[in-house]
Design a protein around this motif. Sequence first.
Motif, PDB file in Angstrom:
ATOM      1  N   UNK A   1       0.938  -1.301  -0.160  1.00  0.00           N
ATOM      2  CA  UNK A   1      -0.014   0.178  -0.214  1.00  0.00           C
ATOM      3  C   UNK A   1       0.901   1.418  -0.106  1.00  0.00           C
ATOM      4  N   UNK A   2       1.846   1.190   0.797  1.00  0.00           N
ATOM      5  CA  UNK A   2       2.976   2.472   0.896  1.00  0.00           C
ATOM      6  C   UNK A   2       3.456   2.459  -0.436  1.00  0.00           C
ATOM      7  N   UNK A   3       3.988   1.429  -1.281  1.00  0.00           N
ATOM      8  CA  UNK A   3       4.573   1.840  -2.426  1.00  0.00           C
ATOM      9  C   UNK A   3       3.573   2.107  -3.483  1.00  0.00           C
ATOM     10  N   UNK A   4       2.361   1.604  -3.340  1.00  0.00           N
ATOM     11  CA  UNK A   4       1.372   2.225  -4.370  1.00  0.00           C
ATOM     12  C   UNK A   4       1.000   3.550  -4.033  1.00  0.00           C
ATOM     13  N   UNK A   5       1.372   4.322  -2.842  1.00  0.00           N
ATOM     14  CA  UNK A   5       1.033   5.716  -2.857  1.00  0.00           C
ATOM     15  C   UNK A   5       2.257   6.237  -3.478  1.00  0.00           C
ATOM     16  N   UNK A   6       3.474   5.979  -3.114  1.00  0.00           N
ATOM     17  CA  UNK A   6       4.649   6.470  -3.541  1.00  0.00           C
ATOM     18  C   UNK A   6       4.713   6.698  -4.989  1.00  0.00           C
ATOM     19  N   UNK A   7       4.280   5.530  -5.731  1.00  0.00           N
ATOM     20  CA  UNK A   7       4.403   5.538  -6.988  1.00  0.00           C
ATOM     21  C   UNK A   7       3.106   5.984  -7.940  1.00  0.00           C
ATOM     22  N   UNK A   8       2.155   6.238  -7.130  1.00  0.00           N
ATOM     23  CA  UNK A   8       0.844   6.684  -7.650  1.00  0.00           C
ATOM     24  C   UNK A   8       0.341   5.475  -8.524  1.00  0.00           C
ATOM     25  N   UNK A   9       0.280   4.306  -8.026  1.00  0.00           N
ATOM     26  CA  UNK A   9      -0.424   3.320  -8.778  1.00  0.00           C
ATOM     27  C   UNK A   9      -1.339   2.470  -8.253  1.00  0.00           C
ATOM     28  N   UNK A  10      -1.956   1.621  -8.585  1.00  0.00           N
ATOM     29  CA  UNK A  10      -2.922   0.757  -7.579  1.00  0.00           C
ATOM     30  C   UNK A  10      -2.179  -0.244  -7.066  1.00  0.00           C
ATOM     31  N   UNK A  11      -2.529  -0.730  -5.967  1.00  0.00           N
ATOM     32  CA  UNK A  11      -1.948  -1.638  -5.019  1.00  0.00           C
ATOM     33  C   UNK A  11      -1.778  -3.008  -6.004  1.00  0.00           C
ATOM     34  N   UNK A  12      -2.705  -3.359  -6.890  1.00  0.00           N
ATOM     35  CA  UNK A  12      -2.726  -4.626  -7.610  1.00  0.00           C
ATOM     36  C   UNK A  12      -1.503  -4.440  -8.627  1.00  0.00           C
ATOM     37  N   UNK A  13      -1.380  -3.358  -9.034  1.00  0.00           N
ATOM     38  CA  UNK A  13      -0.230  -3.048 -10.092  1.00  0.00           C
ATOM     39  C   UNK A  13       1.055  -3.179  -9.515  1.00  0.00           C
ATOM     40  N   UNK A  14       1.252  -2.782  -8.132  1.00  0.00           N
ATOM     41  CA  UNK A  14       2.645  -2.964  -7.366  1.00  0.00           C
ATOM     42  C   UNK A  14       2.742  -4.468  -7.258  1.00  0.00           C
ATOM     43  N   UNK A  15       1.789  -5.210  -6.868  1.00  0.00           N
ATOM     44  CA  UNK A  15       1.911  -6.686  -6.857  1.00  0.00           C
ATOM     45  C   UNK A  15       2.458  -7.232  -7.959  1.00  0.00           C
ATOM     46  N   UNK A  16       1.859  -7.033  -9.060  1.00  0.00           N
ATOM     47  CA  UNK A  16       2.221  -7.619 -10.498  1.00  0.00           C
ATOM     48  C   UNK A  16       3.788  -7.136 -10.704  1.00  0.00           C
ATOM     49  N   UNK A  17       3.870  -6.013 -10.571  1.00  0.00           N
ATOM     50  CA  UNK A  17       5.443  -5.478 -11.109  1.00  0.00           C
ATOM     51  C   UNK A  17       6.328  -6.381  -9.999  1.00  0.00           C
ATOM     52  N   UNK A  18       5.896  -6.194  -8.789  1.00  0.00           N
ATOM     53  CA  UNK A  18       6.878  -6.837  -7.886  1.00  0.00           C
ATOM     54  C   UNK A  18       7.128  -8.292  -8.284  1.00  0.00           C
ATOM     55  N   UNK A  19       5.988  -9.056  -8.733  1.00  0.00           N
ATOM     56  CA  UNK A  19       6.246 -10.417  -9.060  1.00  0.00           C
ATOM     57  C   UNK A  19       6.891 -10.503 -10.291  1.00  0.00           C
ATOM     58  N   UNK A  20       6.783  -9.718 -11.207  1.00  0.00           N
ATOM     59  CA  UNK A  20       7.555  -9.979 -12.568  1.00  0.00           C
ATOM     60  C   UNK A  20       8.979  -9.559 -12.396  1.00  0.00           C
ATOM     61  N   UNK A  21       9.254  -8.483 -11.514  1.00  0.00           N
ATOM     62  CA  UNK A  21      10.598  -8.173 -11.248  1.00  0.00           C
ATOM     63  C   UNK A  21      11.353  -9.222 -10.379  1.00  0.00           C
ATOM     64  N   UNK A  22      10.800  -9.873  -9.650  1.00  0.00           N
ATOM     65  CA  UNK A  22      11.571 -11.130  -8.965  1.00  0.00           C
ATOM     66  C   UNK A  22      11.977 -12.055  -9.698  1.00  0.00           C
ATOM     67  N   UNK A  23      10.735 -12.275 -10.564  1.00  0.00           N
ATOM     68  CA  UNK A  23      10.857 -13.511 -11.416  1.00  0.00           C
ATOM     69  C   UNK A  23      11.891 -13.017 -12.360  1.00  0.00           C
ATOM     70  N   UNK A  24      12.260 -11.886 -12.999  1.00  0.00           N
ATOM     71  CA  UNK A  24      13.166 -11.649 -14.015  1.00  0.00           C
ATOM     72  C   UNK A  24      14.440 -11.878 -13.339  1.00  0.00           C
ATOM     73  N   UNK A  25      14.587 -11.124 -12.122  1.00  0.00           N
ATOM     74  CA  UNK A  25      16.032 -11.130 -11.645  1.00  0.00           C
ATOM     75  C   UNK A  25      16.212 -12.518 -11.103  1.00  0.00           C
ATOM     76  N   UNK A  26      15.292 -13.223 -10.857  1.00  0.00           N
ATOM     77  CA  UNK A  26      15.458 -14.939 -10.392  1.00  0.00           C
ATOM     78  C   UNK A  26      16.101 -15.502 -11.584  1.00  0.00           C
ATOM     79  N   UNK A  27      15.457 -15.232 -12.655  1.00  0.00           N
ATOM     80  CA  UNK A  27      15.995 -15.923 -14.061  1.00  0.00           C
ATOM     81  C   UNK A  27      17.218 -15.518 -14.455  1.00  0.00           C
ATOM     82  N   UNK A  28      17.443 -14.213 -14.394  1.00  0.00           N
ATOM     83  CA  UNK A  28      18.865 -13.914 -14.670  1.00  0.00           C
ATOM     84  C   UNK A  28      19.992 -14.303 -13.826  1.00  0.00           C
TER      85      UNK A  28
END
Length: 169
Positions: free
Chosen positions: A127-154
């Motif tokens: 929720x705090x990250x969503x406020x900082x980035x001015x995006x919905x909380x669902x978008x935060x969770x989606x981007x975080x999941x994609x970022x972790x997966x991409x970093x893990x794959x690399x």
Amino acid sequence: MIAEVQPLIPALRRYARAMLRNRDDADDLVQDVLERALANWQGRRKAASLRSWLFAILHNLAVDRLRHRARRGIDATIESVPEARLACPPEQEHGLGQQDVLAHLAKLPNDQRAVLLLVSVEDLSYAEAAVVLDIPMGTVMSRLSRARERLRRQMRDGVRAHPTLRVVR
């Protein structure tokens, strides 16, 4: 001089032992104090207390020895020291791994990197990250999941972001 100093030797030894916590080192220290006192006997202030003068010499020499001991480390035979204290694990690889993580993190798209840093490094809630980035909380969770997966794959692919070491044959 001997008649004045001799009664003070037991007290000097007690103080030296308390300071150095080693009987032999304390005895050596007291001997050094007596040598200095003998060498500087004529130069001492007559009005000053002999006891406080000798204790001041002892204290200053003890502090010097403790400082020297702290810089030099302990004296021990190699057999008496546990093996774990003789060798330490190499840390170079850990540093290289950190550099790789940072380099892979830099390769992430800005939106994914921002979410990952805010949530994982700065410990913000979704929720705090969503406020900082001015995006919905669902978008935060989606981007975080994609970022972790991409970093893990690399990281899993084992490709070094910055090849810092190479094998020369």
